[in-house]
Scaffold this motif. Structure first.
Motif, mmCIF file in Angstrom:
data_model
loop_
_atom_site.group_PDB
_atom_site.id
_atom_site.type_symbol
_atom_site.label_atom_id
_atom_site.label_comp_id
_atom_site.label_asym_id
_atom_site.label_seq_id
_atom_site.Cartn_x
_atom_site.Cartn_y
_atom_site.Cartn_z
ATOM 1 N N GLY A 89 0.800 -1.220 0.000
ATOM 2 C CA GLY A 89 0.000 0.000 0.000
ATOM 3 C C GLY A 89 0.827 1.262 0.000
ATOM 4 N N PHE A 90 2.029 1.191 0.570
ATOM 5 C CA PHE A 90 2.880 2.376 0.636
ATOM 6 C C PHE A 90 3.898 2.425 -0.518
ATOM 7 N N VAL A 91 4.538 1.319 -0.788
ATOM 8 C CA VAL A 91 5.757 1.315 -1.606
ATOM 9 C C VAL A 91 5.501 0.927 -3.053
ATOM 10 N N ALA A 92 4.639 -0.065 -3.287
ATOM 11 C CA ALA A 92 4.461 -0.599 -4.642
ATOM 12 C C ALA A 92 3.569 0.304 -5.477
ATOM 13 N N GLY A 93 3.526 0.016 -6.765
ATOM 14 C CA GLY A 93 2.641 0.743 -7.671
ATOM 15 C C GLY A 93 3.359 1.819 -8.463
ATOM 16 N N ASP A 94 2.581 2.564 -9.229
ATOM 17 C CA ASP A 94 3.139 3.658 -10.030
ATOM 18 C C ASP A 94 3.755 4.720 -9.121
ATOM 19 N N GLU A 95 4.760 5.403 -9.644
ATOM 20 C CA GLU A 95 5.484 6.385 -8.835
ATOM 21 C C GLU A 95 4.553 7.466 -8.311
ATOM 22 N N TYR A 96 4.701 7.772 -6.999
ATOM 23 C CA TYR A 96 3.881 8.790 -6.361
ATOM 24 C C TYR A 96 4.080 10.127 -7.087
ATOM 25 N N PRO A 97 2.990 10.783 -7.540
ATOM 26 C CA PRO A 97 3.128 11.977 -8.362
ATOM 27 C C PRO A 97 3.350 13.255 -7.572
ATOM 28 N N GLY A 98 3.231 13.215 -6.247
ATOM 29 C CA GLY A 98 3.302 14.435 -5.448
ATOM 30 C C GLY A 98 4.711 15.003 -5.361
ATOM 31 N N PRO A 99 4.828 16.223 -4.815
ATOM 32 C CA PRO A 99 6.124 16.902 -4.750
ATOM 33 C C PRO A 99 6.906 16.617 -3.471
ATOM 34 N N ALA A 100 6.495 15.653 -2.659
ATOM 35 C CA ALA A 100 7.106 15.441 -1.347
ATOM 36 C C ALA A 100 8.598 15.161 -1.458
ATOM 37 N N ALA A 101 9.367 15.754 -0.509
ATOM 38 C CA ALA A 101 10.815 15.548 -0.461
ATOM 39 C C ALA A 101 11.140 14.293 0.338
ATOM 40 N N ASP A 102 12.224 13.637 -0.048
ATOM 41 C CA ASP A 102 12.620 12.391 0.625
ATOM 42 C C ASP A 102 13.200 12.699 2.005
ATOM 43 N N LEU A 103 13.356 11.664 2.801
ATOM 44 C CA LEU A 103 13.988 11.781 4.113
ATOM 45 C C LEU A 103 15.423 12.260 3.933
ATOM 46 N N GLY A 104 15.874 13.167 4.798
ATOM 47 C CA GLY A 104 17.231 13.683 4.701
ATOM 48 C C GLY A 104 18.278 12.601 4.909
ATOM 49 N N GLY A 105 19.469 12.810 4.332
ATOM 50 C CA GLY A 105 20.520 11.800 4.438
ATOM 51 C C GLY A 105 20.941 11.545 5.872
ATOM 52 N N ALA A 106 21.062 12.612 6.672
ATOM 53 C CA ALA A 106 21.494 12.445 8.068
ATOM 54 C C ALA A 106 20.445 11.674 8.870
ATOM 55 N N ALA A 107 19.174 12.008 8.643
ATOM 56 C CA ALA A 107 18.108 11.308 9.370
ATOM 57 C C ALA A 107 18.065 9.835 8.976
ATOM 58 N N ALA A 108 18.204 9.571 7.652
ATOM 59 C CA ALA A 108 18.196 8.184 7.199
ATOM 60 C C ALA A 108 19.371 7.408 7.795
ATOM 61 N N LEU A 109 20.546 8.051 7.826
ATOM 62 C CA LEU A 109 21.726 7.399 8.402
ATOM 63 C C LEU A 109 21.510 7.076 9.875
ATOM 64 N N ALA A 110 20.876 8.011 10.597
ATOM 65 C CA ALA A 110 20.616 7.788 12.020
ATOM 66 C C ALA A 110 19.659 6.612 12.220
ATOM 67 N N TYR A 111 18.598 6.575 11.414
ATOM 68 C CA TYR A 111 17.630 5.478 11.531
ATOM 69 C C TYR A 111 18.297 4.137 11.211
ATOM 70 N N PHE A 112 19.016 4.062 10.077
ATOM 71 C CA PHE A 112 19.622 2.789 9.679
ATOM 72 C C PHE A 112 20.741 2.387 10.646
ATOM 73 N N GLY A 113 21.449 3.389 11.194
ATOM 74 C CA GLY A 113 22.470 3.078 12.198
ATOM 75 C C GLY A 113 21.851 2.447 13.432
#
Length: 246
Positions: free
Chosen positions: A205-229
């Motif tokens: 429901g969140f990830v699959a399907g046609d690419e989301y058409p909205g203008p939303a910005a992705d998670l920042g690199g530092a935040a993503a690094l913190a989460y994955f760390g």
């Protein structure tokens, strides 16, 4: 018996589990909801450890029925915050299986391993709602193309939440299966399977399907690094503290 029933409020046994889920519904802030998911079961473990009598075997079947009920509920829930709460209810009820076997020393760790990923999922509601207006599976779809870091993080946390290896929940459930016997083992395996099915539906429901058409910005690199760390530390801790003991 009074302490055992009180523990049923915190290591949710249906219908006592209604209080836990009502509290999660009332707490709207994702961070506060995450703290509640982490702290609530630890109170239940303390009550169990101080109960003057052993946990009756019947509580194991009560807990399995509760866990199965919330596992099936996951298949119909699309809101990520509610999904995280129901998953925590299903997973934490299994703590009673260990308690009934007298494994009191492992209860805090077992509850923590199974509640932390659900707490992280609840925390992820904030960045999704900020970008999409709601953390509701099926509304946006196709986030993998537009928000790859946030999508990857959602997938990894969902895998941790449904106890896939190498995350600690996987080893915790293996330990539970080792402690149980007979029909209880089959029940835990069935519940585990439903978790995986529900996670697949949620991620579709969140990830699959046609690419989301909205203008939303992705998670920042530092935040993503913190989460994955943090997830890397979580997996490493599980391998060291739980995996090696199996």
């Amino acid at each position: 018996m009074t302490l055992l029933l009180a523990a049923g409020l915190f290591l949710p046994l249906f219908p006592l589990s209604i209080l836990f889920n009502a509290a999660l519904t009332l707490v709207r802030h994702p961070l506060a909801r995450s703290v509640l998911i982490l702290a609530w079961p630890q109170i239940g473990v303390l009550l169990l450890q101080n109960a003057p009598q052993p946990v009756p075997a019947a509580f194991t079947y009560w807990a399995l029925a509760t866990s199965a009920l919330y596992a099936l509920r996951l298949l119909t829930v699309r809101d990520l915050g509610l999904w995280a709460g129901f998953l925590a209810s299903s997973a934490l009820a299994l703590t009673w299986g260990l308690a009934a076997q007298g494994e009191m020393a492992r209860l805090h760790q077992f509850a923590f391993w199974l509640s932390l990923p659900a707490a992280l999922l609840a925390l992820l509601v904030a960045p999704l709602a900020r970008r999409l207006g709601a953390a509701y599976a099926g509304l946006p779809g196709g986030l993998a193309g537009r928000l790859p870091r946030l999508s990857a993080l959602l997938v990894v946390i969902a895998l941790a939440a449904v106890a896939t290896p190498p995350f600690p929940g996987f080893f915790a459930l293996l330990g539970l299966l080792h402690a149980l016997a007979g029909a209880a083992v089959l029940a835990v395996l069935a519940i585990w399977l439903v978790w995986g099915w529900a996670a697949t539906r949620l991620l579709q429901g969140f990830v699959a399907g046609d690419e989301y058409p909205g203008p939303a910005a992705d998670l920042g690199g530092a935040a993503a690094l913190a989460y994955f760390g943090a997830l890397g530390v979580f997996a490493a801790a599980g391998l060291y503290l739980t995996g090696g003991g199996l």
